[in-house]
Design a protein around this motif. Structure first.
Motif, PDB file in Angstrom:
ATOM      1  N   VAL A 355       0.827  -1.221   0.000  1.00  0.00           N
ATOM      2  CA  VAL A 355       0.000   0.000   0.000  1.00  0.00           C
ATOM      3  C   VAL A 355       0.859   1.267   0.000  1.00  0.00           C
ATOM      4  N   CYS A 358      -0.264   3.893  -2.432  1.00  0.00           N
ATOM      5  CA  CYS A 358      -1.699   4.200  -2.467  1.00  0.00           C
ATOM      6  C   CYS A 358      -1.961   5.604  -1.917  1.00  0.00           C
ATOM      7  N   GLU A 359      -3.002   6.228  -2.478  1.00  0.00           N
ATOM      8  CA  GLU A 359      -3.373   7.572  -2.003  1.00  0.00           C
ATOM      9  C   GLU A 359      -3.939   7.490  -0.585  1.00  0.00           C
ATOM     10  N   PRO A 361      -3.829   4.572   1.929  1.00  0.00           N
ATOM     11  CA  PRO A 361      -3.467   3.191   2.277  1.00  0.00           C
ATOM     12  C   PRO A 361      -4.324   2.641   3.423  1.00  0.00           C
ATOM     13  N   ASN A 381      -5.500  -2.645   0.421  1.00  0.00           N
ATOM     14  CA  ASN A 381      -5.998  -2.053  -0.835  1.00  0.00           C
ATOM     15  C   ASN A 381      -4.833  -1.664  -1.730  1.00  0.00           C
ATOM     16  N   GLY A 382      -3.767  -2.456  -1.675  1.00  0.00           N
ATOM     17  CA  GLY A 382      -2.562  -2.148  -2.440  1.00  0.00           C
ATOM     18  C   GLY A 382      -2.659  -2.525  -3.901  1.00  0.00           C
ATOM     19  N   LYS A 383      -1.484  -2.715  -4.502  1.00  0.00           N
ATOM     20  CA  LYS A 383      -1.416  -2.910  -5.955  1.00  0.00           C
ATOM     21  C   LYS A 383      -1.857  -4.304  -6.400  1.00  0.00           C
ATOM     22  N   GLY A 432      -5.860  -4.869  -4.609  1.00  0.00           N
ATOM     23  CA  GLY A 432      -5.442  -5.328  -3.293  1.00  0.00           C
ATOM     24  C   GLY A 432      -5.371  -6.837  -3.154  1.00  0.00           C
TER      25      GLY A 432
END
Length: 439
Positions: A355, A358-359, A361, A381-383, A432
């Motif tokens: 994350v 992430c904007e 995380p 909710n990462g890549k 994610g």
């Protein structure tokens, strides 16, 4: 009252009237007529008695045939209106119905027999109390070289090991056992089920040969491991070999004070890379040295809060929003606290890396029960990851991070396996990941 009952009633009334008539004639002194009438009554009574006796004999014969499941007899009907013909017609109908039932039953038996004999799994079906074997399939006969088995105790002469492990099975609990067979020692996945009928308690044991599956899995694991080991070792050995050859050439051709600095830097590089290889070997040894777990009841909420306190400063610094989700605050898991902490921390550190870009995380830690099994989930909710990476992330030394060792997830999987559990991942690139620990 049916027709047969009505005719029987008429016969009885007629005999009573005739008997009364004979008595009346004898009373009046008409002895000749009385004797003749009595003789006629005796003849009629004998005929009717003989008919009833024949009918009774037919019923008894039919009952005996039913007792021995003989429904092949066909009763000839001559006079459809006679009592005997009506009885024969009823017998024929019953025989026809039971013959059809027998045919259907035999077809079902043959169908079931064909289907089960097509299975690779060895199956034995026997009576639990007496040990009488009802049925064994072809796979059982071939695998254990047992063309015929009348009683389960007969296995003691052919395969004592199989007999002991079959009787030692717990109902409804699959067990992996190593037994002797015609193929030598093999691994079997054995399962037993039991049911009760009016005839007694019966048991079905299924033995699945998992040797080939295990060999295939081991081969695939070795191939993956060798690919990773070859890649990692070659990445280190090739530069060391090249650099050592260069330094050797310098020394052979002579060197001056200016070359000393290059030699010093080169030797230091070889030393540092060699230490990296040593650390790599230590990581490999770590994977193979997961201690036997010290099982204790762990309150999940306490476990989560302790780990969060440990990582809270780092998460706050990186601006990561964290949720601890657990509805049942008394939920317990029986595990080794130190090992499970290590697994959860590994997963949380991986989630923090995922994350990082992430904007907003976000990471969640949750605990729940699913179908009677305790689950711990770490979601972010990462890549996310694509399917190819998900297939390889538990392979030793596989990593997608530049600073990663590829040991964390492999070690986590080993820890879950010694807990008789597993670890699973569900991820989609850009959406994610969710890692689930099943106990």
């Amino acid at each position: 009252m049916g027709k047969l009952g009505f005719f029987l009633f008429l016969k009885i009334i007629l005999l009573l009237l005739c008997g009364t008539g004979v008595a009346y004639l004898a009373l009046l002194g008409y002895w000749l007529y009385a004797i003749l009438s009595f003789f006629i009554i005796v003849v009629l009574a004998y005929q009717w008695f003989n008919l009833e006796r024949r009918l009774l004999n037919h019923v008894l014969d039919f009952a005996e045939a039913v007792r021995y499941n003989d429904f092949t007899r066909r009763f000839a009907i001559k006079d459809k209106k006679s009592t005997e013909s009506k009885l024969f017609s009823a017998f024929n109908t019953i025989n026809q119905v039971y013959r059809q039932i027998s045919i259907d039953k035999e077809l079902q038996h043959q169908y079931l027999n064909k289907v089960i004999n097509m299975l690779d799994s060895a199956i034995i079906f026997y009576e639990a109390e007496s040990g009488k074997v009802i049925w064994i399939n072809d796979a059982f006969k071939q695998l254990f070289n047992t063309p015929h088995l009348g009683n389960i105790k007969g296995l003691t002469k052919r395969n004592q090991d199989l007999y002991d492990k079959t009787l030692g099975l717990k109902i409804g609990k699959p067990q992996t056992e190593t037994v002797n067979s015609i193929q030598g020692k093999i691994k079997l996945l054995m399962n037993s089920s039991e049911f009760e009928t009016q005839e007694g308690v019966f048991r079905i044991v299924v033995c699945q040969n998992i040797n080939e599956a295990i060999d295939e899995a081991e081969t695939n694991a070795w191939q993956k491991l060798l690919r990773v080991l070859t890649h990692e070792i070659m990445n280190s050995i090739a530069p060391i070999s090249s650099l050592a050859e260069t330094l050797h050439g310098r020394l052979e051709s002579g060197y001056n004070d200016e070359d000393m600095e290059d030699l010093r830097v080169g030797i230091y590089t070889i030393k540092r890379r060699s230490e990296g290889l040593l650390q790599f070997a230590k990581s490999y040894r770590l994977i193979n040295r997961v201690d036997q777990p010290d099982f204790n009841d762990i309150l999940l909420i306490d476990l989560f809060e302790d780990i969060y306190q440990l990582l809270e400063p780092t998460m706050l610094q990186k601006g990561i929003d964290v949720d601890i989700i657990i509805k049942n605050r008394r939920l317990l898991v029986r595990a080794d606290r130190n090992l499970i902490e290590q697994v959860v921390i590994n997963l949380l550190l991986n989630a923090m890396e995922a994350v990082a870009d992430c904007e907003r995380p976000y990471i969640s830690i949750s605990g729940k029960t699913q179908e009677g099994r305790v689950q711990i989930q770490i979601a972010d909710n990462g890549k996310g990851m694509n399917a190819d990476i998900q297939e390889q992330i538990f392979t030793p030394f596989f990593t997608t991070r530049k600073t990663g060792t590829g040991v964390g997830l492999t070690l986590s999987k080993q820890i879950m396996l010694v807990h008789n559990g597993n670890i699973m991942v569900d991820s989609e690139e850009g959406n994610g990941s969710v890692f689930t620990l099943n106990f």
